[in-house]
Design an enzyme around this catalytic site. Structure first.
Site, PDB file in Angstrom:
ATOM      1  N   LYS A  69       1.194  -0.971  -0.477  1.00 48.39           N
ATOM      2  CA  LYS A  69       0.104   0.073   0.047  1.00 48.39           C
ATOM      3  C   LYS A  69       0.893   1.094  -0.096  1.00 48.39           C
ATOM      4  O   LYS A  69       0.252   2.393  -0.197  1.00 48.39           O
ATOM      5  CB  LYS A  69      -0.983   0.129   1.213  1.00 48.39           C
ATOM      6  CG  LYS A  69      -2.119  -0.703   1.296  1.00 48.39           C
ATOM      7  CD  LYS A  69      -3.211  -0.939   2.246  1.00 48.39           C
ATOM      8  CE  LYS A  69      -4.093  -2.771   1.941  1.00 48.39           C
ATOM      9  NZ  LYS A  69      -5.382  -1.827   3.250  1.00 48.39           N
ATOM     10  N   ASP A 105      -9.889   2.559   2.601  1.00 42.35           N
ATOM     11  CA  ASP A 105      -9.830   1.436   3.278  1.00 42.35           C
ATOM     12  C   ASP A 105     -10.494   3.326   4.621  1.00 42.35           C
ATOM     13  O   ASP A 105     -11.495   2.429   5.673  1.00 42.35           O
ATOM     14  CB  ASP A 105      -8.425   1.055   3.662  1.00 42.35           C
ATOM     15  CG  ASP A 105      -8.278   0.083   2.664  1.00 42.35           C
ATOM     16  OD1 ASP A 105      -8.943  -0.177   2.581  1.00 42.35           O
ATOM     17  OD2 ASP A 105      -6.571   0.385   2.887  1.00 42.35           O
ATOM     18  N   SER A 129       1.706  -0.303  11.810  1.00 45.68           N
ATOM     19  CA  SER A 129       1.834   1.013  11.369  1.00 45.68           C
ATOM     20  C   SER A 129       2.204   1.337  10.421  1.00 45.68           C
ATOM     21  O   SER A 129       2.455   1.663   9.695  1.00 45.68           O
ATOM     22  CB  SER A 129       3.881   0.541  12.129  1.00 45.68           C
ATOM     23  OG  SER A 129       4.357   0.089  11.555  1.00 45.68           O
ATOM     24  N   GLY A 130       1.774  -0.261   9.477  1.00 46.21           N
ATOM     25  CA  GLY A 130       1.803  -0.191   8.345  1.00 46.21           C
ATOM     26  C   GLY A 130       0.734   1.092   6.880  1.00 46.21           C
ATOM     27  O   GLY A 130       0.147   1.805   7.786  1.00 46.21           O
TER      28      GLY A 130
END
Length: 272
Positions: A69, A105, A129-130
């Protein structure tokens, strides 16, 4: 089912661990709306070449999942405000060779916070944390939550995410408790080395009021099962998947299905 033909419009998803969720959801709606489209999931070994294929082959839409992402940002032509705001992409639309990146999202998480009446006064542990964690943190911040702790082993990423939204940071969830637990890591994801792992301790689940697992496959992750067994309000990744996929469908096709059509597609997706 529409037979494959040369005029068919193709949409795809790119993920390290592809599932049939998006494939079943989108293809069900294509058939219901009598669209000459088809959707296929892929697990690329070379992201840059995969995105070049989206452009070169005229693939109309491309869903982006973990862990791509953020890496995909350098490969698109333009970023919509929804993706720029959180530096994370989950959707690419190909407009005649111009790749425009979006993020659906965020809107999915925001809708679920509102639908479930989550109280901004509640404390939150957000593990991850992505790219998806960025969308989740932004949605909680914009819903008025301030007592949020980002739990991330990667100190640089964890601290940066926490600082971006004015939250706290901890490296490990051990011993931590909060009203709302949110897992935005691959822990519990089917097919991975941690598919049986519980992302929060039993004591934290017992002390919480809401358990939210963004992992969509399986729908009943170890965390979701534990939350249900403890009698907590549970929000699943399958719900996130439906809402974000619906907005992707609209971006790709320009058509918004009826609520009844969406429910039928969701039921078909979950029946796999």
């Amino acid at each position: 089912m529409t037979m494959l033909n040369k005029d068919m419009t193709l949409c795809i998803s790119l993920s390290a661990r592809p599932s049939n969720n998006g494939t079943r959801f989108h293809n069900h709606l294509y058939e219901a709306l009598e669209l000459n489209w088809i959707y296929k999931a892929f697990a690329p070994t070379d992201l840059a070449n995969a995105i070049a294929g989206v452009r070169g082959l005229g693939i109309r839409g491309c869903a982006i999942s973990m862990p791509y992402k953020e890496d995909v940002i350098a490969l698109v032509d333009r970023m919509d405000a929804s993706a720029t705001a959180i530096d994370s992409v989950n959707t690419i639309v190909n407009d005649d060779g111009v790749l425009v990146a979006y993020n659906t999202d965020y809107s999915a998480i925001a809708q679920l916070i509102e639908r479930n009446g989550l109280d901004p006064a509640c404390s939150v542990l957000l593990r991850g944390s992505g790219g998806m964690a960025k969308a989740t943190a932004a949605a909680f911040r914009d819903a008025g939550f301030t007592a949020v702790t980002i739990v991330a082993r990667n100190e640089d990423l964890g601290r940066a995410l926490a600082a971006q939204y004015g939250f706290g940071w901890q490296a490990d969830a051990a011993g931590l408790e909060a009203d709302i637990l949110v897992n935005v890591t691959p822990l519990g994801m089917a097919g991975g080395p941690d598919e049986h792992a519980l992302s929060f301790e039993d004591a934290a689940i017992t002390a919480s009021s809401v358990v939210f697992d963004v992992v969509a496959l399986p729908a009943e992750t170890p965390l979701v099962k534990a939350g249900r067994a403890a009698g907590k309000t549970v929000i699943t990744g399958a719900e996130v998947a439906t809402l974000q996929a619906l907005e992707q469908f609209v971006l790709y096709t320009g058509i918004r299905p009826s609520a009844e059509q969406v429910r039928a597609a969701e039921e078909y997706m979950r029946a796999q």
